[in-house]
Design a protein around this motif. Structure first.
Motif, PDB file in Angstrom:
ATOM      1  N   LEU D  45      18.013  73.588  17.880  1.00 27.27           N
ATOM      2  CA  LEU D  45      17.155  71.778  17.905  1.00 27.27           C
ATOM      3  C   LEU D  45      17.755  72.125  19.256  1.00 27.27           C
ATOM      4  O   LEU D  45      16.861  71.910  19.971  1.00 27.27           O
ATOM      5  CB  LEU D  45      18.721  71.060  17.814  1.00 27.27           C
ATOM      6  CG  LEU D  45      18.372  69.821  16.558  1.00 27.27           C
ATOM      7  CD1 LEU D  45      19.306  69.000  16.586  1.00 27.27           C
ATOM      8  CD2 LEU D  45      17.279  68.978  17.248  1.00 27.27           C
ATOM      9  N   SER D  46      18.590  73.187  19.872  1.00 34.03           N
ATOM     10  CA  SER D  46      18.363  73.503  21.351  1.00 34.03           C
ATOM     11  C   SER D  46      17.264  74.154  21.478  1.00 34.03           C
ATOM     12  O   SER D  46      16.929  74.204  23.251  1.00 34.03           O
ATOM     13  CB  SER D  46      19.606  74.410  21.799  1.00 34.03           C
ATOM     14  OG  SER D  46      19.528  75.378  22.644  1.00 34.03           O
ATOM     15  N   MET D  49      14.789  71.782  22.228  1.00 31.86           N
ATOM     16  CA  MET D  49      14.940  70.849  22.927  1.00 31.86           C
ATOM     17  C   MET D  49      15.247  71.753  24.503  1.00 31.86           C
ATOM     18  O   MET D  49      14.619  70.745  25.122  1.00 31.86           O
ATOM     19  CB  MET D  49      16.235  69.916  23.051  1.00 31.86           C
ATOM     20  CG  MET D  49      16.340  68.867  22.181  1.00 31.86           C
ATOM     21  SD  MET D  49      17.562  67.866  21.261  1.00 31.86           S
ATOM     22  CE  MET D  49      18.326  67.722  22.938  1.00 31.86           C
ATOM     23  N   GLY D  50      16.051  72.251  24.411  1.00 30.11           N
ATOM     24  CA  GLY D  50      16.156  72.691  26.095  1.00 30.11           C
ATOM     25  C   GLY D  50      15.242  73.743  26.961  1.00 30.11           C
ATOM     26  O   GLY D  50      14.868  73.521  27.829  1.00 30.11           O
ATOM     27  N   TYR D  51      14.608  74.168  25.082  1.00 28.48           N
ATOM     28  CA  TYR D  51      13.106  75.748  25.742  1.00 28.48           C
ATOM     29  C   TYR D  51      11.839  74.748  25.568  1.00 28.48           C
ATOM     30  O   TYR D  51      11.295  75.158  26.164  1.00 28.48           O
ATOM     31  CB  TYR D  51      13.510  76.710  25.240  1.00 28.48           C
ATOM     32  CG  TYR D  51      14.796  77.584  25.455  1.00 28.48           C
ATOM     33  CD1 TYR D  51      15.002  78.039  26.295  1.00 28.48           C
ATOM     34  CD2 TYR D  51      15.926  76.844  25.493  1.00 28.48           C
ATOM     35  CE1 TYR D  51      16.066  78.421  26.443  1.00 28.48           C
ATOM     36  CE2 TYR D  51      17.261  77.481  25.150  1.00 28.48           C
ATOM     37  CZ  TYR D  51      17.194  78.795  26.570  1.00 28.48           C
ATOM     38  OH  TYR D  51      18.536  79.322  26.888  1.00 28.48           O
ATOM     39  N   GLY D 252      25.486  71.655  26.005  1.00 30.92           N
ATOM     40  CA  GLY D 252      25.049  71.557  27.303  1.00 30.92           C
ATOM     41  C   GLY D 252      23.432  72.443  26.890  1.00 30.92           C
ATOM     42  O   GLY D 252      22.661  73.102  25.658  1.00 30.92           O
ATOM     43  N   GLY D 253      21.872  71.613  27.001  1.00 31.89           N
ATOM     44  CA  GLY D 253      20.874  71.644  26.291  1.00 31.89           C
ATOM     45  C   GLY D 253      20.160  72.865  27.180  1.00 31.89           C
ATOM     46  O   GLY D 253      19.450  73.497  25.918  1.00 31.89           O
ATOM     47  N   ALA D 259      24.754  75.435  22.986  1.00 25.63           N
ATOM     48  CA  ALA D 259      24.223  74.878  21.292  1.00 25.63           C
ATOM     49  C   ALA D 259      25.629  74.680  20.442  1.00 25.63           C
ATOM     50  O   ALA D 259      26.709  74.185  20.106  1.00 25.63           O
ATOM     51  CB  ALA D 259      23.156  74.655  20.937  1.00 25.63           C
ATOM     52  N   LEU D 260      26.459  75.983  20.373  1.00 24.75           N
ATOM     53  CA  LEU D 260      27.500  77.034  20.108  1.00 24.75           C
ATOM     54  C   LEU D 260      29.081  75.390  19.791  1.00 24.75           C
ATOM     55  O   LEU D 260      29.228  75.918  19.601  1.00 24.75           O
ATOM     56  CB  LEU D 260      27.727  78.333  19.561  1.00 24.75           C
ATOM     57  CG  LEU D 260      27.063  79.214  19.215  1.00 24.75           C
ATOM     58  CD1 LEU D 260      27.417  80.632  19.585  1.00 24.75           C
ATOM     59  CD2 LEU D 260      26.894  78.742  17.866  1.00 24.75           C
ATOM     60  N   LEU D 261      29.000  75.746  21.388  1.00 26.09           N
ATOM     61  CA  LEU D 261      29.875  74.638  21.851  1.00 26.09           C
ATOM     62  C   LEU D 261      30.153  74.036  21.674  1.00 26.09           C
ATOM     63  O   LEU D 261      31.162  73.243  20.780  1.00 26.09           O
ATOM     64  CB  LEU D 261      30.150  74.991  23.159  1.00 26.09           C
ATOM     65  CG  LEU D 261      31.558  74.924  24.471  1.00 26.09           C
ATOM     66  CD1 LEU D 261      32.519  76.257  23.490  1.00 26.09           C
ATOM     67  CD2 LEU D 261      31.413  74.691  25.765  1.00 26.09           C
TER      68      LEU D 261
END
Lengths: 297, 400, 260, 314
Positions: D45-46, D49-51, D252-253, D259-261
């Motif tokens: 998902l990261s 969404m983040g990339y 943190g997107g 994402a792991l955190l």
């Protein structure tokens, strides 16, 4: 019971459910128009509306005409406080973060409601006591008229507000270009605050009118928010009448599918049609492509 | 000098490491206290709290207090798994009671089986206590009614009546009333789906035809459409199978559509909570439902061995929590009391407790019914746990 | 003498926004190895023309040929692949990346390792990555930004951002480079440097099509000039010819000279 | 994958490798297993969404497809776990493409609703296909994983299995981020027009990343099904999709480590709130709000920033 009266019954049911979706959708729309945020805590405003009304009229024995406005004011205050303490400090964060904040808020609101009211559902007596009316063989509960009437009144009032008043027009200007809006002398900060209060108030009204029909408990919000959101997107976010019609379409689809096809598929059918429409008209049935392009999200 | 040190250290060691072993009998208790099934978990949790006080006020069991470690499974299987593991690993409980729903209980079953710990579920489905292959055999059977299981999961028991028992009670009633065509309306969540399956399975055995089969979602706010269809069908009665607020909405819609007196509404045993009648306002008048005796303890025949148990539980619960007693809290009562009896007899012996439940719970009056556990029946009672009741002036009365 | 084939040729190209004609039946040619400039007052349709050529906007009518092949209506990334690259009037850098990474993105179109290969970091990926890095550094040398390589692209001064855009566009190995107002907002020395760089680019065999407002720069480096006004071609020719054209003076230069 | 990342992955591997030697409790191992499973989905998902800058409210559906494929095929049809696993990936890929291609032209909220709708439809299917999925009462008796005669039953073995998969996917994701594709995706985030002009085929990458994230979720679904050995639709509802989304944002997107955190924190948090019992939802809400208000860019960024600040100060 003839097929005609059956269908009439489904239509009335659909309109009743649709009214609620419409009002929730309108709540989404007001905040979206001012900020482009999707406020996923919208369902919790409905929940607060219902439960506070129960508290005021059933526990404190306030009469309906006192309890109603008082509830709306209290929930509007909740909306304003939410904006001030959670949305405003994050005005520079990304839109996604803001949307997640609204999710966190919805969890928090549910926690508060559970703390105050516990997990049991609550009910309100119907606003006007009396037996249901028969129209064309369909049975209509008196509360249905309250729901439909309230929705109608709300639609008229919001249309007037956004179309005719300066505050209303100023509010829609904010989302297109907050910078330009503030240069034009619009107090953007105040507009956003008002939008949250207004949509909280709308949610409260929805909550008040449905509680006599479908009870209210602390956990009711998320489902209503999801349905209202779908309705709003189906109709076309940003377009008030589109959102309202979207709500009625989803409501009617659900009840007609449940009645005429198979009740197990009613949620799925509404969604499949939603997906289908989005494929062909990505900005919703009544939405405008141009507007959705300008919006940053 | 040295010796006294060793003695001292041994003492410290004993106090630190052995003391928890005899300080209290630890019972693990998992319930859906929050989340979508919280109306089940809430009274269960209350009951557990109350019973802990009762037992410890009576100086515990064999002079040892009990400790009930309560965990919330939130209606999620993954949470139930973690809660169970926490109870077994960290709290070292002797027994795990829970959880409130079938799904959560099913997720807990493999864990308890693996560590060989007794688990008593408060959910209804027969599959909780019946091994998978046995369930398969029963389902494959061509007989029109539910096969009786021949074996049960060794470590798993349950105290809630199987859905089939409530269905049988309803159908027996229908037979007596010469009702041959029924409509069913069920919620599309665990409880409703299981109920729907049993309703359909058992109907032919009682010569009943299902003429309409309607569904709704667990968070739906209006079932008028489904009931309208039923109203137009040739059904002589409508059976609703759900728990929580939806059954009240069905009741209201049924009443509003003017079906009272024409097509009687029979609710599942899930309706067993007085607040449902209050929430429905006057709409619940005439609703018929199979109920466990705890809900109308005062009206139960004094000769019934359940009477003292349910009278005490009901009055105490209502006094303590200022809310009406429900059958779900009763499940917690039965589970904990069975474990307490077993502890009294065998002490902190996991296998011993299990064996006690399977062999010694005979004619054991609980809130749900009179339990008779056996190696082929880890539920202990059937349709006899219920009476058909009717709502008359907001009260439960024996249905005529 | 046989005329060589034009590298870019538009015929009857037009773009209409709502009722507004942004580009009107435009015909012009760019010959290989030329520096050609497009000038015209604001709103003359220059940037729109660039957006049509690079596929960001579809034309309303007419055709664009690149090396004799029709490219109108193709997707931007396909056009980039064919060998047309560009810079933007309003700097469009990847502000979330470093200067070096910006140029490396320019290399994207000339590399082809896919998602799975990259994820598994198969042997070829490493080699390709090294080549990309070398190439990117080379291009940064060309525009003289090597010392900024590891800084954030959004943090460097505007003049250097303009140069970075050029380096990034060069990294795609274009045959035709479209520069949209490369000198806008630059001081005199920077302007001179940009002129040199543009000549250097042409020297390496890349055809340059240029939109620019600074007349001195345009007159200095261009081989040919097209003058647009309200989307229409007013004049075309060498700088001297255009300077002498009366229509141009009327439409554009007059104004410019008066206010200069 | 840069030097720092390589070092971080190495440290993570060592920490995880020795974890079961110190913590023997099955309870803690189970929490770690759930973190691993969630982390796999959230990493995907990261990326999305983040990339790639797209929002999905339907990833619980892919999680469910993986789980149900494994469950149904092994329980009802006697497939091997391996085959079932790949069937799940295959089906998720097909579904992801079917949803990605038409909805790609949607942006923002509309994409969110389209994925939400998809997720709900899958949810209804899980509920309604009684004969196959067991409906709302769920599917039980899913076998635990074993291959080459080696069983992965038992906490620490499954722990290693899940985290081996998670680490492999972590390395895979980091490789992608630091490849031309990662650069291209970040470029799209920076400026979509410029990225296109540089030859980046934006829609192709968006589809690819969507499919990839669906595969991650499907892999996680298989691992979930064989761990819990029982599945029911409620595990794959919309609210799980939202929870997953929240993990991305809280962590943190724009970062895989975030994402792991996020997966770790939002899995552990409810467990550590057990003591609050009834009020955990209240405390949970307050904590989430606080994190968002004080670290709007996620905990990873927030921690990094405060570390830098501390280093400057001392």
């Amino acid at each position: 019971m003839s097929l005609f009266s059956e269908i009439l019954q489904f239509v009335f049911t659909g309109l009743t459910i649709g009214s609620i979706y419409s009002m929730v959708g309108l709540g989404f729309n007001i905040i979206y128009n001012a900020t482009t945020i999707i406020n996923l805590a919208q369902g919790e405003f409905v929940m607060f509306g219902g439960l506070i009304m129960v508290f005021l009229t059933v526990v404190l024995k306030f009469p309906l005409f006192v309890g109603f406005p008082l509830t709306v004011i209290v929930v509007m205050a909740i909306g304003a406080v939410f904006e001030r303490f959670a949305i405003h400090p994050l005005r520079n964060a990304s839109l996604l973060t803001l949307i997640i904040v609204t999710i966190a808020a919805s969890i928090l609101f549910r926690g508060i409601a559970m703390f105050i009211w516990g997990k049991d559902p609550y009910s309100l007596p119907p606003f006007t006591p009396g037996s249901p009316v028969m129209i064309g063989g369909a049975v209509i509960m008196l509360q249905t008229f309250w729901v439909l009437g309230t929705t109608l009144a709300i639609v008229v009032l919001t249309t007037l507000f956004f179309g005719k008043t300066i505050v209303g027009k100023a509010m829609s200007a904010c989302s297109f270009n907050p910078m330009a809006a503030s240069l034009m002398g619009i107090h953007v900060r105040k507009m956003i605050l008002i939008s949250f209060a207004l949509s909280a108030g709308l949610g409260a009204v929805a909550g008040i009118v449905i509680t006599p029909m479908s009870l209210m408990d602390y956990d009711r919000g998320p489902m209503l928010a999801v349905k209202g959101f779908c309705a709003a997107v189906l109709g076309g976010l940003g377009v008030g009448y589109g959102v309202v019609l979207g709500g009625f379409i989803v409501g009617l689809l659900e009840s007609l599918t449940a009645g005429l096809i198979h009740s197990g598929f009613k949620d799925a059918v509404a969604l499949v049609i939603l997906l289908f429409i989005l494929c062909f008209k990505p900005s919703g049935i009544f939405g405008s492509e141009e507007v959705s392009k300008i919006k940053k999200f | 000098m040295k010796k006294s040190w060793i003695a001292f250290l041994t003492m410290v060691f004993c106090v630190v490491f052995i003391s928890p072993g005899w300080a209290a009998y630890k019972i693990g208790f998992v319930a859906s206290i929050t989340g979508p099934a919280s109306w089940l978990g809430e009274p269960e949790k209350n009951t557990a709290l109350m019973l802990r006080e009762w037992i410890n006020a009576a100086s515990g069991i064999r002079g040892v207090p009990i400790e009930i470690v309560i965990e919330d499974s939130k209606g999620m299987e993954a949470d139930a798994v973690l809660a169970t593991k926490k109870l077994i690993e960290r709290d070292n409980v002797l027994v795990v009671i829970g959880s409130s729903t079938t799904g959560e209980s099913m997720a807990m079953v493999p864990i308890c089986e693996q560590v060989e710990t007794l688990m008593i579920s408060m959910a209804a489905a027969l599959s909780i206590v019946t091994p998978d292959d046995e369930m398969k055999r029963m389902e494959a059977s061509k007989k029109p009614w539910l096969e009786v299981p021949k074996k049960q999961r060794y470590w798993i028991f349950k105290v809630a009546p199987s859905d089939a028992s409530a269905v049988e009670k309803i159908y027996i009633y229908c037979q007596a009333k010469k009702i041959k065509r029924v409509a069913i309306i069920t919620v599309s969540a665990g409880f409703g789906v299981e109920g729907r399956r049993q309703l359909k399975r058992l109907a032919p055995k009682y010569g009943i035809e299902i003429v309409a089969d309607e569904l709704y979602g667990p968070k739906d706010t209006d079932m008028t459409a489904q009931l309208t269809k039923i109203k137009a069908s040739p059904a002589q009665a409508v059976i609703n199978w759900s728990v929580g607020p939806t059954q009240v909405i069905v009741t209201k819609n049924w009443s509003d559509l003017g079906m009272r007196g024409k097509i009687p509404l029979i609710q599942s045993h899930g309706f067993g909570n007085k607040s449902n009648i209050k929430l429905a306002g006057g709409a619940a008048e005439g609703v018929i439902t199979p109920l466990g005796r705890v809900l109308y303890a005062e009206k139960v025949d004094p000769k019934n061995p359940q009477k003292p148990v349910i009278m005490k539980y009901k009055t105490e619960y209502e006094k303590r929590f200022k809310s009406d007693v429900s059958t779900f809290g009763g499940h917690a009562y039965d589970a904990i009391m069975m474990v307490a009896d077993a502890l009294k007899a065998v002490g902190a012996d996991k296998k011993g407790i299990r064996d006690y439940l399977e062999t010694k719970i005979r004619n054991w009056p609980g809130t749900g019914g009179i339990y008779n556990m056996s190696p082929t029946d880890h539920t202990g009672f059937g349709a006899d746990g219920f009476e058909m009741m009717e709502v008359v002036h907001g009260e439960w009365e024996f249905a005529k | 003498m046989v005329m060589p084939q034009p590298i870019l040729e538009t015929s009857r190209l037009r773009k209409i926004f709502g009722g507004l004609m942004a580009v009107v039946d435009l015909n012009f040619k760019v010959m290989p190895g030329q520096i050609k400039a497009i000038i015209g007052p604001n709103g003359a349709g220059k940037t729109t023309l660039f957006n049509i050529i690079t596929g960001i906007l579809p034309p309303t009518g007419g055709t664009i040929r690149f090396k004799g092949r029709e490219i109108s209506g193709e997707k931007p990334h396909r056009i980039a692949q064919k060998g047309i690259s560009r810079t933007f009037q309003t700097v469009e850098l990847f502000g979330n990346m470093t200067v070096l990474e910006n140029v490396m993105v320019g290399r994207h179109v000339r590399t082809k390792k896919g998602l799975i290969q990259s994820g598994l970091r198969l042997p070829g990926v490493k080699r390709e990555e090294r080549l990309v890095l070398e190439m990117a550094q080379e291009k940064l040398e060309v525009v003289g930004l090597m010392r900024r390589a590891n800084e954030s692209a959004s943090g460097i001064p505007l003049g250097e951002q303009k140069l970075l855009e050029i380096a990034r566009a060069l990294a795609t190995d274009p045959q035709l480079l479209l520069l949209d107002e490369p000198a806008a907002g630059l001081n005199e020395t920077e302007k001179l440097r940009i002129g040199e760089i543009i000549r250097k680019i042409r020297g390496s065999g890349i055809t340059v099509l240029l939109v620019e407002h600074h007349m001195d720069l345009v007159m200095n480096i261009s081989d040919e000039i097209v003058v647009l006004n309200y989307g229409e071609k007013v004049a075309e020719g060498t700088p001297e010819e255009v300077k002498g054209d009366e229509k141009v003076i009327d439409a554009y230069l007059g104004v410019e000279i008066r206010y200069a | 994958m840069g030097k720092e990342n390589r070092r971080a992955v190495f440290i993570l591997m060592i920490c995880l490798g020795i974890f079961p030697f110190f913590i023997r409790s099955d309870y803690y191992l189970s929490i770690m297993i759930f973190i691993g499973i969630n982390a796999i989905i959230v990493m995907g998902l990261s990326l999305l969404m983040g990339y790639a800058g797209q929002i999905s409210l339907g990833h619980a559906a892919f999680f469910g497809i993986g789980a149900y494929c494994s469950g149904v095929l092994t329980v009802k049809l006697g497939f091997s776990i391996f085959t079932a696993f790949f069937c799940g990936i295959f089906l998720s890929t097909i579904m992801a493409m079917a949803i990605a291609i038409p909805t790609l032209k949607l942006k923002g909220h509309y994409l969110a609703v389209a994925t939400l709708g998809f997720g709900e439809i899958i949810y209804v299917i899980f509920n309604e296909l009684l004969e196959i999925t067991g409906g709302p009462s769920g599917l039980s008796g899913i076998p635990s994983i074993h291959f080459f005669g080696y069983s992965f039953k038992g906490g620490w073995r499954y722990f290693y299995l899940v985290w081996t998969v998670a680490i492999l996917l972590l390395i895979f994701s980091l490789n992608i981020i630091h490849s031309r594709i990662g650069r291209a995706l970040r470029a799209v985030h920076g400026s979509e027009v410029a990225a296109q002009a540089m030859g980046v085929n934006v829609s192709q990458f968006k589809i690819q990343v969507f499919v990839l994230s669906a595969i991650y979720a499907s892999v996680a679904g298989t691992l979930y099904a064989h761990f819990v050995t029982f599945i029911s639709p409620s595990t794959f509802s919309l609210f799980v999709s939202i929870l997953l989304l929240m993990m991305v944002v809280i962590g943190g997107g724009g970062s895989i480590w975030g994402a792991l955190l996020g997966a770790g924190i939002l899995t552990v948090l409810p467990e550590s709130l057990r003591a609050f019992r009834d009020f955990d939802i209240l405390v949970y809400g307050i904590i989430l709000m606080t994190i968002l208000l004080f670290m709007p860019e996620g905990i990873f960024k927030g921690l990094t920033l405060s570390l830098i600040w501390m280093r400057k100060k001392w």
